[in-house]
Design an enzyme around this catalytic site. Structure first.
Site, PDB file in Angstrom:
ATOM      1  N   ARG A  73       0.849  -1.185   0.000  1.00 14.50           N
ATOM      2  CA  ARG A  73       0.000   0.000   0.000  1.00 14.50           C
ATOM      3  C   ARG A  73       0.886   1.238   0.000  1.00 14.50           C
ATOM      4  O   ARG A  73       1.857   1.307   0.734  1.00 14.50           O
ATOM      5  CB  ARG A  73      -0.915   0.028   1.227  1.00 14.50           C
ATOM      6  N   TYR A 201      -1.602  -3.228  -6.940  1.00 13.75           N
ATOM      7  CA  TYR A 201      -1.413  -3.947  -5.672  1.00 13.75           C
ATOM      8  C   TYR A 201      -2.747  -4.040  -4.904  1.00 13.75           C
ATOM      9  O   TYR A 201      -3.442  -3.033  -4.728  1.00 13.75           O
ATOM     10  CB  TYR A 201      -0.345  -3.249  -4.802  1.00 13.75           C
ATOM     11  N   GLY A 203      -4.051  -4.027  -1.872  1.00 10.78           N
ATOM     12  CA  GLY A 203      -4.514  -3.055  -0.875  1.00 10.78           C
ATOM     13  C   GLY A 203      -4.905  -1.723  -1.487  1.00 10.78           C
ATOM     14  O   GLY A 203      -5.669  -0.953  -0.908  1.00 10.78           O
ATOM     15  N   LYS A 210      -9.729  -2.285   1.967  1.00 13.54           N
ATOM     16  CA  LYS A 210      -9.338  -1.164   2.827  1.00 13.54           C
ATOM     17  C   LYS A 210     -10.116   0.115   2.491  1.00 13.54           C
ATOM     18  O   LYS A 210     -10.523   0.853   3.389  1.00 13.54           O
ATOM     19  CB  LYS A 210      -7.838  -0.900   2.683  1.00 13.54           C
ATOM     20  N   HIS A 230     -10.477  -2.391  11.939  1.00 11.51           N
ATOM     21  CA  HIS A 230      -9.423  -3.235  11.364  1.00 11.51           C
ATOM     22  C   HIS A 230      -9.171  -4.380  12.349  1.00 11.51           C
ATOM     23  O   HIS A 230      -8.162  -4.398  13.042  1.00 11.51           O
ATOM     24  CB  HIS A 230      -8.170  -2.365  11.182  1.00 11.51           C
ATOM     25  N   SER A 252      -1.018  -3.968  10.583  1.00  9.89           N
ATOM     26  CA  SER A 252      -0.769  -4.880   9.467  1.00  9.89           C
ATOM     27  C   SER A 252       0.428  -5.782   9.744  1.00  9.89           C
ATOM     28  O   SER A 252       1.440  -5.340  10.267  1.00  9.89           O
ATOM     29  CB  SER A 252      -0.480  -4.068   8.207  1.00  9.89           C
ATOM     30  N   ALA A 253       0.288  -7.046   9.348  1.00  8.16           N
ATOM     31  CA  ALA A 253       1.375  -8.030   9.436  1.00  8.16           C
ATOM     32  C   ALA A 253       1.889  -8.245  10.865  1.00  8.16           C
ATOM     33  O   ALA A 253       3.076  -8.425  11.092  1.00  8.16           O
ATOM     34  CB  ALA A 253       2.520  -7.650   8.508  1.00  8.16           C
ATOM     35  N   CYS A 254       0.973  -8.211  11.834  1.00  9.79           N
ATOM     36  CA  CYS A 254       1.346  -8.501  13.230  1.00  9.79           C
ATOM     37  C   CYS A 254       0.690  -9.788  13.707  1.00  9.79           C
ATOM     38  O   CYS A 254       0.593 -10.026  14.904  1.00  9.79           O
ATOM     39  CB  CYS A 254       0.935  -7.358  14.149  1.00  9.79           C
ATOM     40  N   GLY A 255       0.177 -10.605  12.803  1.00  9.07           N
ATOM     41  CA  GLY A 255      -0.325 -11.914  13.211  1.00  9.07           C
ATOM     42  C   GLY A 255      -1.827 -12.011  13.392  1.00  9.07           C
ATOM     43  O   GLY A 255      -2.309 -12.978  13.980  1.00  9.07           O
ATOM     44  N   LYS A 256      -2.597 -11.063  12.871  1.00 11.14           N
ATOM     45  CA  LYS A 256      -4.066 -11.173  12.988  1.00 11.14           C
ATOM     46  C   LYS A 256      -4.546 -12.456  12.322  1.00 11.14           C
ATOM     47  O   LYS A 256      -5.355 -13.190  12.869  1.00 11.14           O
ATOM     48  CB  LYS A 256      -4.763  -9.997  12.287  1.00 11.14           C
ATOM     49  N   ASN A 258      -2.968 -15.244  11.618  1.00 12.11           N
ATOM     50  CA  ASN A 258      -2.590 -16.474  12.339  1.00 12.11           C
ATOM     51  C   ASN A 258      -3.471 -16.688  13.566  1.00 12.11           C
ATOM     52  O   ASN A 258      -3.906 -17.803  13.851  1.00 12.11           O
ATOM     53  CB  ASN A 258      -1.125 -16.418  12.790  1.00 12.11           C
ATOM     54  N   ASP A 281      -9.449  -9.699   9.101  1.00 16.22           N
ATOM     55  CA  ASP A 281      -8.939  -8.347   8.831  1.00 16.22           C
ATOM     56  C   ASP A 281      -9.906  -7.220   9.188  1.00 16.22           C
ATOM     57  O   ASP A 281      -9.473  -6.182   9.648  1.00 16.22           O
ATOM     58  CB  ASP A 281      -8.557  -8.258   7.346  1.00 16.22           C
ATOM     59  N   ARG A 379       1.650 -12.122  -1.328  1.00 16.85           N
ATOM     60  CA  ARG A 379       0.313 -12.397  -0.778  1.00 16.85           C
ATOM     61  C   ARG A 379      -0.333 -13.624  -1.408  1.00 16.85           C
ATOM     62  O   ARG A 379       0.066 -14.083  -2.476  1.00 16.85           O
ATOM     63  CB  ARG A 379      -0.598 -11.183  -1.058  1.00 16.85           C
ATOM     64  N   ARG A 410       3.280  -4.601  18.031  1.00 15.44           N
ATOM     65  CA  ARG A 410       4.549  -5.314  17.971  1.00 15.44           C
ATOM     66  C   ARG A 410       5.538  -4.441  18.730  1.00 15.44           C
ATOM     67  O   ARG A 410       6.025  -3.438  18.202  1.00 15.44           O
ATOM     68  CB  ARG A 410       4.940  -5.445  16.500  1.00 15.44           C
ATOM     69  N   ASN A 506      -0.877 -18.551  21.898  1.00 11.87           N
ATOM     70  CA  ASN A 506      -1.608 -17.344  22.292  1.00 11.87           C
ATOM     71  C   ASN A 506      -2.996 -17.670  22.848  1.00 11.87           C
ATOM     72  O   ASN A 506      -3.606 -16.851  23.528  1.00 11.87           O
ATOM     73  CB  ASN A 506      -1.724 -16.383  21.105  1.00 11.87           C
TER      74      ASN A 506
HETATM   75  C1  OXD Z   1      -3.005  -4.677   5.635  1.00 14.72           C
HETATM   76  C2  OXD Z   1      -3.654  -5.805   4.965  1.00 14.72           C
HETATM   77  O1  OXD Z   1      -2.059  -4.107   5.072  1.00 14.72           O
HETATM   78  O2  OXD Z   1      -4.558  -6.387   5.595  1.00 14.72           O
HETATM   79  O3  OXD Z   1      -3.426  -4.323   6.743  1.00 14.72           O
HETATM   80  O4  OXD Z   1      -3.309  -6.119   3.824  1.00 14.72           O
HETATM   81 MN    MN Z   2      -5.157  -5.404   7.367  1.00 14.98          MN
END
Ligand code: OXD
Ligand code: MN
Length: 598
Positions: A73, A201, A203, A210, A230, A252-256, A258, A281, A379, A410, A506
């Site tokens: 993004r 892309y 996003g 988004k 989000h 973003s990319a912090c493990g949501k 997973n 998401d 992705r 994070r 977790n």
């Molecule tokens: C983000 C996504 O960037 O979900 O938050 O792709």
């Molecule tokens: Mn996201």
């Protein structure tokens, strides 16, 4: 009108107007049929937009490569275009609607010449649910169409809805020349309109995601007294069949992703939990007649980060992406399957990297840096129904009731593993002061800390001061508001090693969170909130060294006083617009910290 699959005049007029601007060779309406999808896939393979992967090993799967400078993004090219600059707030780039339309119009002019313009009617949320919103995306990209077919409910069923009600978000996208200097992602919340040009892309171009479901929806939600967040949504089922749902916001990319589909760890297997994934998401939440907050996931697919996805980090996702998945910017193996850094299996001896070049392990670039096979933000786009843990309530129009809202970031230091806010107002402060270290999903310097309130900083379609006020007001509308928590899976020791194993473990923390929601355990009162007594976290089977949990739960006064300086600066940016309740919480925390320990 003749020749159109709808009688909605507003829609027809708009399609005609845009086709005059973008000058496509032809217009195709997306009907949502399997047949049309197969045709688009075939055409994409012929045009080179998609590469068909090994159909025995990966049935229905494709690979797509983006332009090299179009891989995440582009927040600096993303604008909120409101009449008043104040309404976009210090959290957004702003452009006046007149200037934005003019600038973009020049790029859109003739941009689809020789191409097809696809008209994609889509519903975010179950078709016909009072929770849902309709959009129509016009695009010259087959990749966008095929991704949207995975991510949203598209086609004739949605057009039918538009016969009853012509309220829809006008979403316009053109790849144009894929030129970063002519790339703009523009939101016009006052016109219910999105214009995105010059990017391919996800996003930036899957406009239901988004752009609509967060930036435009957050603006609409404030007016209509609901919340567009989000957040992942997941259910935790106990052996007696009772399912409790939580929503969680991480940057973003912090493990949501997973967390949303974790499989209970060995050590907790005896307790018989089962996880249900509602979304990974985005969460749209409303107060229902029972005074609780109910959530739906407006999407129908995952647009997830590939690197690091493997059978340990996310076994359910590994299963999910085995079929009908579009991979973007991953490595192509000689047997026409795919690979990325941190995936299962051995590192291939050779392949074609995300840029389309021949790749071998340990290759270095001109500066001596390793050349990655997959881009760090590579992705996959996969249907949620592929997921073994997909919730049985995905199509339910009222969604699921939310017991807890969890914020997280994070952070190597400062934030303990978990704590609970004292009440809703304090919870809003906890969310508003979230901070996180940057990852590959954003353009910027990886590792740098930035404030990311409620993980919404890049996605709030209006002034965040008003957004905080909206959160405070929502609390007043709920007889039974969810309890609010903060987690941090990323705390490190003096040698920089993670203290907490994360991933499926977790669930141990979620268990404590649910126990708190159900008044089953007491907690320690600290200046920042309620923390668990170490004996209330079930560590069965973890073999954690003595004292680690205590380290994870430590509240360091000096670190928090330092943290407050950052919060002060961040809040200061909103000047007099910031709700005074947040300053009250700030002062109260400062006061409690001063009195705390050494
Ligand atoms: C983000 C996504 O960037 O979900 O938050 O792709
Ligand atoms: Mn996201």
């Amino acid at each position: 009108m003749e020749g159109f699959p709808t009688t909605n005049k507003k829609l027809i007029d708009w399609v005609i107007k845009i086709s005059r601007l973008c000058e496509p060779e032809r217009i195709v309406w997306i009907d949502g049929s399997e047949e049309q999808k197969l045709t688009l896939e075939k055409e994409s393979v012929v045009s080179g937009e998609l590469l068909r992967l090994n159909q025995e090993k990966l049935p229905g799967c494709f690979l797509h490569r983006t332009a090299h400078d179009d891989v995440s993004r582009t927040e600096h090219l993303t604008f909120i275009c409101t009449r008043k600059k104040r309404d976009a707030g210090p959290n957004n780039n702003w452009m006046s609607p007149a200037r934005a339309y003019n600038k973009a119009r020049a790029i859109f002019k003739g941009s689809m010449s020789g191409r097809t313009m696809y008209v994609i009617p889509f519903s975010m949320g179950p078709v016909g649910s009072p929770f849902s919103k309709i959009g129509v995306e016009l695009t010259d990209s087959r990749y966008v169409v095929l991704n949207m077919l995975i991510m949203a409910r598209c086609g004739d069923a949605v057009l039918k809805q538009l016969e009853k009600n012509d309220d829809f978000t006008k979403c316009l996208h053109s790849k144009a020349q894929l030129d970063i200097n002519k790339r703009l992602i523009l939101h016009f919340p006052e016109d219910n309109t999105i214009w995105s040009v010059g990017s391919g892309y996800g996003g930036n171009v899957l406009l239901g995601k988004k752009c609509l479901s967060l930036r435009i929806a957050s603006y609409v939600a404030r007016k209509e007294k609901w919340m567009a967040e989000h957040m992942l949504i997941m259910g935790i089922e106990e052996p007696n069949g009772h399912v409790e749902y939580i929503a969680a916001a991480f940057p973003s990319a912090c493990g949501k992703t997973n967390l949303a589909m974790l499989i209970p760890p060995e050590g907790l297997k005896r307790k018989g939990y089962r996880i249900w994934t509602v979304g990974d998401d985005i969460s749209w939440m409303r107060v229902d007649s029972d005074g609780s907050l109910w959530a739906i996931n407006p999407e129908t697919g995952f647009f997830g980060v590939a690197p690091g996805t493997n059978s340990k980090s996310n076994p359910n996702m590994v299963e999910t992406i085995k079929k009908n998945t579009i991979y973007t910017n991953v490595l192509l193996k000689p047997d026409n399957t795919v690979w990325w850094e941190g995936s299962d299996g051995d590192v291939p001896n050779q392949g074609i990297d995300w840029k389309g070049n021949t790749w071998k392990p340990n290759m270095k670039d001109g500066e001596g840096k390793p050349i990655k096979g997959a881009h760090a933000n590579a992705r996959f786009t996969a249907p949620i129904t592929n997921c073994p843990s997909a919730s049985f309530r995905l199509e339910q129009h009222h969604g699921v009731p939310i017991s807890a809202i969890i914020f997280g970031g994070r952070r190597q230091h400062v934030s303990p593993l978990v704590y609970q806010a004292f009440n809703w107002q304090h919870g809003v402060f906890v969310g508003a002061t979230m901070g996180s270290e940057l990852t590959a999903a954003q353009v910027g310097k990886i590792g740098q800390v930035r404030r990311d309130p409620m993980a919404m900083l890049p996605f709030c379609g209006y002034n965040m001061a008003d957004y905080f006020r909206h959160w405070l007001n929502m609390g007043k509308l709920m007889a039974k508001p969810p309890k609010v928590f903060h987690v941090n899976w990323f705390r490190v020791d003096a040698h920089g090693k993670f203290l907490w194993p994360g991933f499926c473990e977790n669930l141990r923390i979620l268990e404590w969170i649910l126990d708190r929601c159900n008044n089953k355990v007491n907690a320690m009162e600290t200046p920042i909130g309620y923390l668990p007594y170490p004996f209330d976290i079930d560590l069965t089977g973890l073999n954690m060294p003595e004292g680690t949990l205590e380290k994870l739960l430590k509240v360091e006064k000096e670190e928090w006083l330092e943290e407050l300086k950052g919060v002060n600066k961040f809040f200061g940016e909103f000047k007099k617009d910031l709700p005074k309740e947040l300053w009250v919480e700030y002062e109260a925390l400062a006061g409690r910290l001063k009195k705390y320990g050494k």
